[in-house]
Design a protein around this motif. Structure first.
Motif, PDB file in Angstrom:
ATOM      1  N   ASN A   1      10.586   2.096 -41.778  1.00  0.00           N
ATOM      2  CA  ASN A   1      11.280   3.329 -41.417  1.00  0.00           C
ATOM      3  C   ASN A   1      10.723   3.838 -40.091  1.00  0.00           C
ATOM      4  O   ASN A   1       9.705   4.520 -40.039  1.00  0.00           O
ATOM      5  N   ARG A   2      11.393   3.488 -39.020  1.00  0.00           N
ATOM      6  CA  ARG A   2      10.854   3.753 -37.702  1.00  0.00           C
ATOM      7  C   ARG A   2      10.721   5.245 -37.418  1.00  0.00           C
ATOM      8  O   ARG A   2       9.800   5.688 -36.754  1.00  0.00           O
ATOM      9  N   TYR A   3      11.658   6.037 -37.921  1.00  0.00           N
ATOM     10  CA  TYR A   3      11.570   7.481 -37.668  1.00  0.00           C
ATOM     11  C   TYR A   3      10.288   8.051 -38.262  1.00  0.00           C
ATOM     12  O   TYR A   3       9.541   8.781 -37.596  1.00  0.00           O
ATOM     13  N   GLN A   4       9.998   7.715 -39.513  1.00  0.00           N
ATOM     14  CA  GLN A   4       8.786   8.226 -40.161  1.00  0.00           C
ATOM     15  C   GLN A   4       7.540   7.731 -39.436  1.00  0.00           C
ATOM     16  O   GLN A   4       6.570   8.469 -39.262  1.00  0.00           O
ATOM     17  N   GLN A   5       7.558   6.485 -39.028  1.00  0.00           N
ATOM     18  CA  GLN A   5       6.375   5.918 -38.388  1.00  0.00           C
ATOM     19  C   GLN A   5       6.115   6.555 -37.027  1.00  0.00           C
ATOM     20  O   GLN A   5       4.981   6.867 -36.676  1.00  0.00           O
ATOM     21  N   LEU A   6       7.196   6.774 -36.274  1.00  0.00           N
ATOM     22  CA  LEU A   6       7.013   7.343 -34.939  1.00  0.00           C
ATOM     23  C   LEU A   6       6.490   8.764 -34.997  1.00  0.00           C
ATOM     24  O   LEU A   6       5.587   9.142 -34.268  1.00  0.00           O
TER      25      LEU A   6
ATOM     26  N   PHE B   1      16.216   3.561 -35.706  1.00  0.00           N
ATOM     27  CA  PHE B   1      16.378   2.353 -36.512  1.00  0.00           C
ATOM     28  C   PHE B   1      17.013   1.249 -35.659  1.00  0.00           C
ATOM     29  O   PHE B   1      17.621   1.526 -34.626  1.00  0.00           O
ATOM     30  N   ALA B   2      16.852   0.032 -36.117  1.00  0.00           N
ATOM     31  CA  ALA B   2      17.414  -1.097 -35.385  1.00  0.00           C
ATOM     32  C   ALA B   2      18.931  -0.934 -35.263  1.00  0.00           C
ATOM     33  O   ALA B   2      19.596  -0.608 -36.246  1.00  0.00           O
TER      34      ALA B   2
ATOM     35  N   ILE C   1      14.797   5.778 -24.344  1.00  0.00           N
ATOM     36  CA  ILE C   1      13.907   6.139 -25.444  1.00  0.00           C
ATOM     37  C   ILE C   1      13.979   5.088 -26.549  1.00  0.00           C
ATOM     38  O   ILE C   1      12.978   4.675 -27.112  1.00  0.00           O
ATOM     39  N   HIS C   2      15.210   4.628 -26.817  1.00  0.00           N
ATOM     40  CA  HIS C   2      15.340   3.609 -27.853  1.00  0.00           C
ATOM     41  C   HIS C   2      14.670   2.304 -27.430  1.00  0.00           C
ATOM     42  O   HIS C   2      14.056   1.611 -28.230  1.00  0.00           O
ATOM     43  N   HIS C   3      14.793   1.998 -26.134  1.00  0.00           N
ATOM     44  CA  HIS C   3      14.117   0.810 -25.613  1.00  0.00           C
ATOM     45  C   HIS C   3      12.625   0.878 -25.866  1.00  0.00           C
ATOM     46  O   HIS C   3      11.986  -0.090 -26.268  1.00  0.00           O
TER      47      HIS C   3
ATOM     48  N   SER D   1      13.660  -2.966 -33.146  1.00  0.00           N
ATOM     49  CA  SER D   1      14.589  -3.982 -32.681  1.00  0.00           C
ATOM     50  C   SER D   1      15.207  -4.687 -33.881  1.00  0.00           C
ATOM     51  O   SER D   1      14.612  -4.732 -34.957  1.00  0.00           O
ATOM     52  N   SER D   2      16.390  -5.220 -33.666  1.00  0.00           N
ATOM     53  CA  SER D   2      17.125  -5.728 -34.828  1.00  0.00           C
ATOM     54  C   SER D   2      16.646  -7.098 -35.266  1.00  0.00           C
ATOM     55  O   SER D   2      16.001  -7.807 -34.620  1.00  0.00           O
TER      56      SER D   2
END
Lengths: 514, 449
Positions: A226-231, B414-415, B441-443, B448-449
């Motif tokens: 979960n990238r949002y939580q991690q960031l 998210f990816a 920012i996403h970069h 990444s997928s």
């Protein structure tokens, strides 16, 4: 794997036990030279004379030492007070400084070893425990089982942990002299960072930061994928470590004012106090920059960032209180009160504290610019009251001590005046909202159950309504826990952000209303 | 009391939605909601989370008790045994009676069992009611060695997840040749199958239940499968679908087939008696591609809304919009919009993409001319509004995919699976369109997928 978990738990408990025990391993021996070096010049001779009976007497405990000290000082002050000789009364409390100077014990002789055996052991044990637990955890996502655990369901364990935290805060704020041996333990680290001796606040800052770091690592693994939580976790870890802990210490080493560049008035309630203003104005270019920076945060950063991203940019990405709540407090988020009654209370208390902070600051500034002619000493009394009731009792004791009893955001929800300010912007002028995904809500209630701010998210989602609430800190847990992909934190156009007449997608006839 | 008395039988999503919307549009009506199961409306969909310690029972109430008082909706906890449509009266098991001006039947459904020998044994149950949850708690409280689940659908997976949380080994019998055959095609079914195996579920396809065997204490001791294998177990979860809950109406004179027969205004054969939700059966399908009995949460809610609107404004026939549904298989979320055919004829064009990790997939079905018919997503989230519009307006598949980034409903950072889907669509369909650019920012921070 179970063994690894037990080893971790054992290490953690061992570290906690050592940490708790260290204050009991202190003994004291006061000398005239120590009083000489610790007491201000105006009181020096008098205090030296008063404390003479304590010299060369060994004290085996902090309590007996402080008891003797306070007895002697109180006897002296009582007489003066009765006779109305107020100017001669010694109001300063030298208990902490003298206790620290007079203390002897392992934490002074072997500070690094004590640090390793207490906090070091807690950290290592905590990490080991979590990693082992994560591996053996049964399926069911990150939230299963919290109501089956004594720690996270207000069971005996939760009450014990809460009591321990409350006790810790009470001692820290009002009886810090009992912590001098712990302060000695971190003294070398403080000298390494700032060049100066450690205070109870350095000890607290260190424990606080380490707790956020360890529990932050736990967040990475708990919310794996979960990238949002991690960031946002990485962000609060960074701001706590760099901005709240390291930079102020380094500033002191460089002979600059101690300053946390991310703390914003009115959470930073003494920003405009006269002694702060004097510090800024007497510290050259950097001091002036701090004053301007602090003002810019209030008038530019808060409205602008909150307009674009919602109050989450601060509350769950930057703030130290938020950082602790989101890492250490993560397992207690579901304990927040979701009732309508709590919401009504919340609006009164949080805006009440904001009003109080604004009132206090206005008073202080008027007094400052009038050269203390208008109100004289009155502002000091308001400051003392606010510092005691809001700064210490509410934010500290209730805010953190009650994590296992009332959830992890009690202060942020009911008390923080900055959260109130950010919330007003978020509610009335912001692009942030939690979008409800059409008609997909099944009213299961996971979102409401796990909302740390006590927002009844389901009440909105099941009507197809976006969630726009001043209290939402944008932690994103509702979106994480939702089993049907219904909620998404978004920044978007203000138009149609709030649905007064929500429409649930799904049947044709309802389209006619549009 | 001169105001009209609406009596709603059943406090599930359809009955309660009706009551709420009726009150919104009618301040005077007297509203009574009857349920024997629970005094308050609760989220049936979240029963599993209570068992798993993720929620407590009180969290299942979407409204506080005060809500019903404030909205003057009378709640009555009692079991109805008789209905006299001529006298307009309900009879309770206590002998008490209640008159109505309008009766709304919203009695829901009940697990469908198919007369297996031993299905009445202790430890054999479905998962539908509050009582089922309590029974399951009691049956699995002390350690058991194995549970068997029968039926390859959504309740079956919920049961499997619940039991897996308690570390009870699960054997999952699915009669069909793939998992959830009526809604999933072979790739998606295989993906979910793999995920279930990874969770430690012993999933057996093409295996039906033959009988349930008692232990010496009269509890379930084993099941025998269609392959004649005997599997020792102490709990059996029957998740072979539901049927309208209408047994108590047998002698009421109402026209019924499987459910209570209604027209498109939810009117039954008796005057002033209506039926909505799972228990209702339309005389004719309410729209193309729909069924005469609709038994999902969403349709129950729509029935309630529509009927209430009809009492408050000029009546309109029930006209469901674009079909949608969602579910979750352990960690894999499922969403669908529009109609996905599981038997793909020649008049359907297909596009399917699967993430190499094997947990994320996307399917688009189009008609022969390339117009969108439906989509199905596993493991990521899509925006309802986007597909509702695309399908209603009959967008081409090309248009749907080329602006797919607008349909992304995954959390920030998210990816971006839509990009992989767009690229795959370009190469599979041999078309080209510009791909959306990633933000800086996403970069820097995005997955990444």
């Amino acid at each position: 794997m179970n063994m690894l978990k037990n080893v971790g738990l054992g290490l953690f408990l061992w570290g906690l036990a050592v940490f708790t025990l260290i204050p009991f391993l202190a003994s004291y021996r006061l000398t005239e030279e120590l009083v000489d070096s610790e007491v201000k010049e105006i009181h020096r001779e008098k205090v030296k004379e008063l404390l003479a009976p304590m010299y060369a007497v060994p004290y085996a405990s902090t309590y007996s030492f402080l008891h003797a000290y306070e007895g002697l000082m109180d006897t002296y002050n009582e007489v003066l007070k009765e006779e109305g000789r107020w100017e001669e009364v010694i109001w300063e409390d030298y208990g902490f400084l003298l206790a620290k100077a007079a203390m002897q014990g392992p934490s002074r002789n072997q500070p690094w070893l004590c640090l390793l055996l207490s906090l070091g052991s807690c950290m290592g044990g905590g990490l080991l425990f979590h990693l082992a637990w994560k591996k053996e955890k049964s399926p069911g996502g990150a939230f299963a089982g919290i109501f089956h655990s004594s720690l996270t369901n207000r069971g005996l364990l939760g009450i014990l942990v809460g009591s321990y935290l409350i006790l810790f805060y009470v001692i820290l704020y009002w009886f810090p002299a009992y912590f001098v041996s712990l302060v000695w333990m971190v003294d070398p680290l403080s000298r390494f960072l700032s060049g100066g001796p450690a205070s109870q606040w350095f000890l607290y800052g260190l424990v606080y930061t380490l707790a956020i770091l360890v529990m932050g690592i736990r967040m990475f693994s708990k919310y794996a994928g979960n990238r949002y939580q991690q960031l946002r976790t990485a962000s609060v870890m960074f701001f706590q470590t760099a901005f709240a802990f390291l930079i102020p210490e380094v500033l002191v080493r460089l002979n600059q004012p101690y300053f946390d560049f991310k703390n914003i008035w009115p959470l930073d309630y003494d920003f405009f106090f006269d002694y702060q203003l004097s510090t800024f104005l007497s510290s050259g270019g950097l001091g002036l920059f701090m004053l301007v920076w602090g003002c810019l945060l209030i008038v530019v950063a808060v409205p602008v960032f909150t307009y674009f991203y919602g109050k989450r940019w601060y509350c769950s990405w930057v703030c130290g209180c938020g950082g602790l709540a989101e890492t250490v407090g993560d397992s207690f988020r579901h304990l927040s009160d979701k009732s309508l009654k709590a919401w009504k209370w919340e609006r009164w208390t949080i805006h009440g504290v904001l009003a109080l902070a604004v009132f206090m600051t206005t008073l202080t500034l008027v007094n400052y610019f009038s050269g203390f002619k208008v109100l004289g000493d009155l502002t000091n009394q308001v400051h003392a009251f606010y510092g005691f009731a809001i700064g210490s009792a509410f934010a500290g004791v209730v805010g953190t001590g009650f994590y296992p009893l009332m959830g992890n955001r009690v202060w942020c929800r009911f008390g923080c005046p900055l959260a109130a300010y950010l919330g007003l912007v978020q509610r009335f002028k912001s692009r942030f909202r939690i979008t409800t995904n059409g008609g997909q809500c099944i009213s299961c209630g996971n979102c409401s159950t796990h909302c740390e701010m006590g927002i009844d998210v389901r009440a909105y989602a099941q009507q197809g309504q976006n969630i726009v609430r001043s209290s939402c800190v944008g932690c994103g847990i509702c979106a994480t826990v939702c089993p049907r992909g219904v909620l998404k934190l978004e920044n978007g156009p203000e138009k149609d952000r709030i649905h007064d007449f929500p429409i649930l997608i799904g049947r044709q006839t309802i389209q006619l209303k549009k | 009391m001169s105001s009209t008395h609406f009596v709603i039988l059943g406090n599930g999503i359809s009955g309660i939605t009706f009551a709420r919307h009726l009150r919104k549009g009618n301040a005077d009506a007297q509203i009574t909601v009857i349920s024997g199961e629970s005094p308050y409306f609760f989220s049936r969909t979240a029963l599993m989370y209570v068992y798993m310690g993720q929620m407590k029972w009180e969290h299942l109430y979407p409204y506080e008790p005060q809500f019903w008082v404030k909205n003057r909706i009378t709640l009555k906890q009692a079991w109805v045994t008789t209905l006299d449509v001529d006298a307009k009266k309900l009879g309770f098991d206590t002998g008490e009676e209640l008159s109505y001006d309008y009766l709304i039947l919203a009695t829901g459904s009940t697990p469908a069992f198919y007369d297996w020998p031993g299905q009445q044994l202790q430890g054999v149950q479905g998962l539908y009611t509050k009582q089922d949850l309590e029974d399951m708690e009691a049956s699995t409280h002390s350690p058991i060695n194995r549970a068997v689940i029968v039926g390859g659908g959504l309740i079956g997976v919920e049961l499997a997840e619940m039991l897996a949380y308690r570390k009870i080994p699960v054997t999952f019998l699915v009669r069909e040749s793939r998992f959830w055959e009526q809604s999933l095609l072979k790739q998606e079914a295989a993906l979910v199958h793999q995920h279930l195996l990874a969770q430690g579920i012993d999933l057996r396809l093409g295996t039906a239940l033959k009988e349930i065997i008692s232990d010496p204490q009269g509890r379930v001791g084993a099941v025998r499968t269609s392959q004649n294998e005997e599997i020792p177990c102490q709990f059996v979860g029957l998740a072979t679908g539901v049927k309208p809950n209408i047994d108590f109406l047998k002698n009421s004179g109402l026209n019924t087939r499987q459910g209570i027969l209604v027209n498109s205004y939810f009117q039954t054969s008796a005057r002033n008696v209506y039926a909505i939700g799972d228990c209702a059966e339309f005389e004719q399908v309410p729209a193309d591609g729909r069924k005469t009995i609709e038994q999902v949460w969403y349709t129950g809610r729509m029935h309630g809304e529509t009927l209430a609107a009809n009492f408050c404004t000029s009546p309109q026939p029930y006209a469901p919009g674009v079909w949608f549904n969602s579910a979750k298989f352990f960690e894999i979320e499922y969403q669908t919009y529009g109609v996905i055919a599981v038997e793909v004829g020649e008049d359907i064009q297909e596009f399917y993409w699967e993430h190499p990790g094997g947990k994320i997939a996307f399917r688009l079905q189009m008609d022969a001319k390339g117009k969108i018919l439906g989509v199905l997503a596993l493991g990521f989230r899509l925006r309802h509004e986007y597909f509702d519009r695309a399908i209603r307006e009959g967008w081409s598949g090309l248009k749907v995919i080329s602006t797919l980034h607008q349909a992304n409903f995954d959390p920030e950072f998210f990816a971006p699976h839509h990009v992989a889907i767009q690229k795959s669509f370009q190469s599979q369909m041999d078309v080209s369109f510009p791909l959306p650019k990633k933000s800086l920012i996403h970069h820097l921070f995005g997955a990444s997928s």
